[in-house]
Motif scaffolding. Structure first.
Motif, PDB file in Angstrom:
ATOM      1  N   PRO A 205       0.952  -1.118   0.018  1.00 49.29           N
ATOM      2  CA  PRO A 205       0.143   0.106  -0.082  1.00 49.29           C
ATOM      3  C   PRO A 205       1.535   1.592   0.271  1.00 49.29           C
ATOM      4  O   PRO A 205       0.359   2.051  -0.679  1.00 49.29           O
ATOM      5  CB  PRO A 205      -1.134  -0.418   1.796  1.00 49.29           C
ATOM      6  N   TYR A 232      -3.604  -2.109  -8.301  1.00 52.61           N
ATOM      7  CA  TYR A 232      -5.507  -2.306  -8.245  1.00 52.61           C
ATOM      8  C   TYR A 232      -6.340  -3.218  -8.830  1.00 52.61           C
ATOM      9  O   TYR A 232      -6.789  -3.397  -8.072  1.00 52.61           O
ATOM     10  CB  TYR A 232      -5.483  -1.220  -9.186  1.00 52.61           C
ATOM     11  N   ASN A 251      -7.007  -7.505  -3.061  1.00 53.35           N
ATOM     12  CA  ASN A 251      -8.104  -6.689  -3.984  1.00 53.35           C
ATOM     13  C   ASN A 251      -8.392  -6.351  -2.654  1.00 53.35           C
ATOM     14  O   ASN A 251      -9.761  -7.162  -2.560  1.00 53.35           O
ATOM     15  CB  ASN A 251      -7.601  -6.956  -4.659  1.00 53.35           C
ATOM     16  N   PRO A 252      -9.116  -5.351  -1.427  1.00 51.39           N
ATOM     17  CA  PRO A 252      -9.313  -5.432   0.048  1.00 51.39           C
ATOM     18  C   PRO A 252     -10.526  -4.437  -1.268  1.00 51.39           C
ATOM     19  O   PRO A 252     -10.872  -3.456  -0.385  1.00 51.39           O
ATOM     20  CB  PRO A 252      -8.918  -4.887   0.954  1.00 51.39           C
ATOM     21  N   ASP A 255     -14.179  -2.109   1.007  1.00 48.16           N
ATOM     22  CA  ASP A 255     -14.559  -1.264   1.269  1.00 48.16           C
ATOM     23  C   ASP A 255     -15.089   0.478   0.301  1.00 48.16           C
ATOM     24  O   ASP A 255     -14.432   0.317  -0.740  1.00 48.16           O
ATOM     25  CB  ASP A 255     -13.143  -0.031   1.565  1.00 48.16           C
ATOM     26  N   GLU A 257     -16.061   2.744  -0.298  1.00 52.01           N
ATOM     27  CA  GLU A 257     -15.379   3.652  -0.663  1.00 52.01           C
ATOM     28  C   GLU A 257     -14.162   4.353  -1.965  1.00 52.01           C
ATOM     29  O   GLU A 257     -13.789   4.420  -2.977  1.00 52.01           O
ATOM     30  CB  GLU A 257     -15.506   4.396   0.135  1.00 52.01           C
ATOM     31  N   SER A 261     -13.962   6.046  -5.979  1.00 49.44           N
ATOM     32  CA  SER A 261     -12.984   6.703  -5.919  1.00 49.44           C
ATOM     33  C   SER A 261     -11.789   5.854  -7.087  1.00 49.44           C
ATOM     34  O   SER A 261     -11.397   6.477  -7.721  1.00 49.44           O
ATOM     35  CB  SER A 261     -11.851   6.971  -4.856  1.00 49.44           C
ATOM     36  N   HIS A 262     -11.411   4.305  -6.853  1.00 47.92           N
ATOM     37  CA  HIS A 262     -10.234   4.013  -7.733  1.00 47.92           C
ATOM     38  C   HIS A 262     -11.489   4.282  -9.820  1.00 47.92           C
ATOM     39  O   HIS A 262     -10.720   4.764 -10.540  1.00 47.92           O
ATOM     40  CB  HIS A 262     -10.603   2.532  -7.951  1.00 47.92           C
ATOM     41  N   ASP A 265     -11.154   7.605 -10.752  1.00 50.57           N
ATOM     42  CA  ASP A 265      -9.660   8.844 -10.905  1.00 50.57           C
ATOM     43  C   ASP A 265      -8.901   7.443 -11.416  1.00 50.57           C
ATOM     44  O   ASP A 265      -8.109   6.720 -10.873  1.00 50.57           O
ATOM     45  CB  ASP A 265      -9.264   9.730  -9.665  1.00 50.57           C
TER      46      ASP A 265
ATOM     47  N   ARG B 261      -3.751   2.945   1.178  1.00 49.59           N
ATOM     48  CA  ARG B 261      -4.410   1.765   0.938  1.00 49.59           C
ATOM     49  C   ARG B 261      -3.207   0.702  -1.010  1.00 49.59           C
ATOM     50  O   ARG B 261      -3.023   1.950  -1.167  1.00 49.59           O
ATOM     51  CB  ARG B 261      -6.060   1.683   0.308  1.00 49.59           C
ATOM     52  N   GLN B 263      -5.275   0.215  -3.276  1.00 48.15           N
ATOM     53  CA  GLN B 263      -5.264   1.660  -4.540  1.00 48.15           C
ATOM     54  C   GLN B 263      -5.784   2.802  -3.992  1.00 48.15           C
ATOM     55  O   GLN B 263      -6.689   2.995  -3.926  1.00 48.15           O
ATOM     56  CB  GLN B 263      -7.228   0.339  -4.825  1.00 48.15           C
ATOM     57  N   THR B 265      -5.285   6.680  -4.197  1.00 46.85           N
ATOM     58  CA  THR B 265      -6.082   7.414  -5.300  1.00 46.85           C
ATOM     59  C   THR B 265      -5.406   9.080  -4.863  1.00 46.85           C
ATOM     60  O   THR B 265      -6.087   9.810  -4.786  1.00 46.85           O
ATOM     61  CB  THR B 265      -7.327   7.817  -5.895  1.00 46.85           C
TER      62      THR B 265
END
Lengths: 267, 280
Positions: A205, A232, A251-252, A255, A257, A261-262, A265, B261, B263, B265
């Motif tokens: 991370p 990702y 790949n959690p 979540d 949210e 957001s991924h 963007d 995280r 992922q 951003t």
């Protein structure tokens, strides 16, 4: 991030082998880090990732192959001109600061060695840049917390205004909330001073937050070089990397949210 | 689960005397742990989480002092036990796994010897049975070729293996409660999962209670049923592990948000507001 104007690589390693005594710990490492890029070396303990940094910094002199930084090939010995372009930040701020030198002494020392004047003003300026209050200037390391010490270690590395920074697990000895502060600081400094980072870490991370590309090392070899976007979706080619990714939580998607957001963007 | 909880703590306080008066590092903590329950205690350095773990075993060294209204383990008042009685409990009925195998294992004693010693203190066994139990235990912590490893010294094994040896040592007297204080923070990510899976398996398989102390929120959420979040010596939030992402206390939220995280951003990580306490 800003795409490099010059095609010249900040760090270029070719067929690098590194040994400690008769044991070869790193084999056939080749990669280029572009100017202004943030590049991660990922792997478990003993995979040789810190050794690569040490070889670049001149702390592991027993290597063969080619190392060049900002286009200049690096020799095997210590090199004064080299330390003005490339500096290293170590893992443990409890161990990497001299216990009997004040922050001021630690920060002035590189300037004194390189015969640079206006030391006092530069120390004051650098303390400000790494977000330390001036009252810390004449303190000893034991009077500082872990996060403050790591800020001092970063400040020391930046005193000679290097262009390339070698970061060896700069936050693994710190608490989560302090880690966030140091990572933010490193990111801001890179933006402000146009630095190139080569960062060793085992924390995927953190790579996702800090870096553009990563090389995964296992048993002294690079098994894969991947862009950070691979984090990702876990699109890694090498089985070892996939295992590492899975062990780090993969790949959690718990979540919602984060995924949202991924999608918004992808950059 | 029987009606009485395995461990009951009420108003636990740990303080250290300093020239400027006593400093409380645990300020009135209360918790109860059911049989076969897995409780996680999360917090940053200095939050008092390790002191809480140690005080359950009454291992706070002078000049530290601990007091509690209730400190009851399996119907036994731990505060009223003598030092000698406490020694009978430590290891045999409540065990603790420490953070770093490098510092917790005896460097001049073979692994087999150390594990056997942990058992001998509490049980009188003929030597052959002792050896068999040690080998069996090493097997159950998934060490290949246990006969060979039993003859090795701690410096000859890797960190992950050392930690498994520690686990073997702590579990061999078959305790009812296991306290694991950052059992994996000195280990690599891939080994971390193995060690925790092993602890989980042994804990559930033997009907033990578990207190897992860690600074890693996600890790604790994965392996525990219930979580206590500590800050500045107090429990600021208690919740079920699966509800962690619904945490309401600003400190817990801050901790969760401050973690990068996979992922990622965000351009900048949110930072906890430290204006109230000491700086970083």
């Amino acid at each position: 991030m800003s795409s490099p104007e010059t095609p010249q690589a900040a760090i270029s390693l070719k067929d690098l082998d590194i040994s400690y005594g008769s044991t070869k710990v790193v084999r056939d490492v080749s990669f280029d880090v572009a100017t202004g890029e943030s590049f991660a070396l990922v792997g478990e303990s003993g995979s040789g990732k810190s050794t690569v940094l040490k070889a670049i910094a001149g702390l592991a002199p027993d290597w063969t192959g080619e190392i060049s930084v900002l286009g200049k090939p690096r020799g095997h010995g210590t090199d004064r001109a080299f330390s003005e372009t490339c500096q290293m930040v170590f893992q443990d701020p409890y161990a990497s600061l001299h216990p009997r030198k004040t922050v001021d002494t630690v920060l002035s020392e590189p300037l004194a060695i390189h015969g640079i004047g206006k030391r006092s003003a530069k120390v004051v300026e650098m303390l400000g840049a790494v977000g330390l209050d001036q009252r810390f200037r004449f303190r000893f390391p034991h009077q500082l917390s872990g996060g403050q010490r790591q800020r001092v270690a970063i400040a020391r590395a930046l005193m000679l205004e290097p262009k390339v920074m070698l970061l060896d697990e700069p936050t693994s000895a710190l608490d989560v909330s302090v880690q966030a502060e140091i990572l933010n600081l490193l990111k801001r400094l890179r933006r402000e001073q146009g630095l190139t980072y080569l960062m060793v870490t085992h924390n995927l991370p953190v790579v996702s937050f800090m870096c553009d590309r990563m090389a995964v090392m296992n048993k002294g070899r690079i098994v894969e070089i991947a862009p950070k976007t691979a984090l990702y979706d876990g699109s890694f080619a090498d089985p070892y990397t996939r295992d590492l990714y899975a062990a780090s939580g993969g790949n959690p998607d718990a979540d919602p949210e984060g995924t949202a957001s991924h999608l918004k963007d992808p950059a | 689960m029987t009606d009485a909880p395995l461990l009951e703590i009420e108003d636990l306080r740990v303080s250290f005397a300093t020239p400027r008066g006593p400093v409380e590092v645990v300020k009135g903590l209360s918790l109860s742990l059911g049989r076969e329950e897995r409780l996680g205690i999360v917090g940053e350095s200095g939050s008092g989480k390790s002191m809480t773990g140690r005080s359950i075993l009454r291992l706070i060294r002078a000049p530290g002092r601990q007091t509690a209204k209730t400190l009851r383990f399996d119907g036994l008042d731990l505060m009223a036990q003598s030092n000698r009685q406490m020694r009978q409990i430590r290891g045999a009925r409540i065990s603790m796994i420490m953070q770093d195998p490098k510092f917790s294992l005896n460097p001049v004693m073979t692994i087999g010897h150390q594990i056997a010693e942990a058992l001998q203190v509490h049980e009188n066994l003929p030597r052959r049975d002792l050896q068999a139990r040690v080998i069996e235990m090493l097997n159950s912590v998934r060490i290949n070729d246990p006969e060979r490893v039993a003859k090795m010294y701690p410096h000859e094994v890797s960190g992950g293996m050392g930690q498994r040896v520690m686990i073997a040592m702590m579990l061999i007297p078959r305790p009812q409660l296991l306290i694991a204080d950052e059992p994996t923070s000195a280990l690599d990510v891939s080994v971390q999962a193995q060690v925790l899976d092993l602890i989980e398996e042994l804990v559930t398989g033997n009907g033990m209670g578990l207190i897992l102390i860690s600074h890693d929120l996600n890790l604790v959420a994965r392996y525990c049923d219930r979580i206590l979040v500590m800050n500045g010596g107090e429990v600021v939030e208690a919740c079920a592990a699966r509800d962690l992402h619904k945490a309401s206390h600003p400190y817990t939220k801050g901790l969760l948000a401050a973690q990068p995280r996979m992922q990622e951003t965000r351009d900048e990580l949110p930072v906890l507001d430290r204006s109230a306490g000491a700086g970083t």
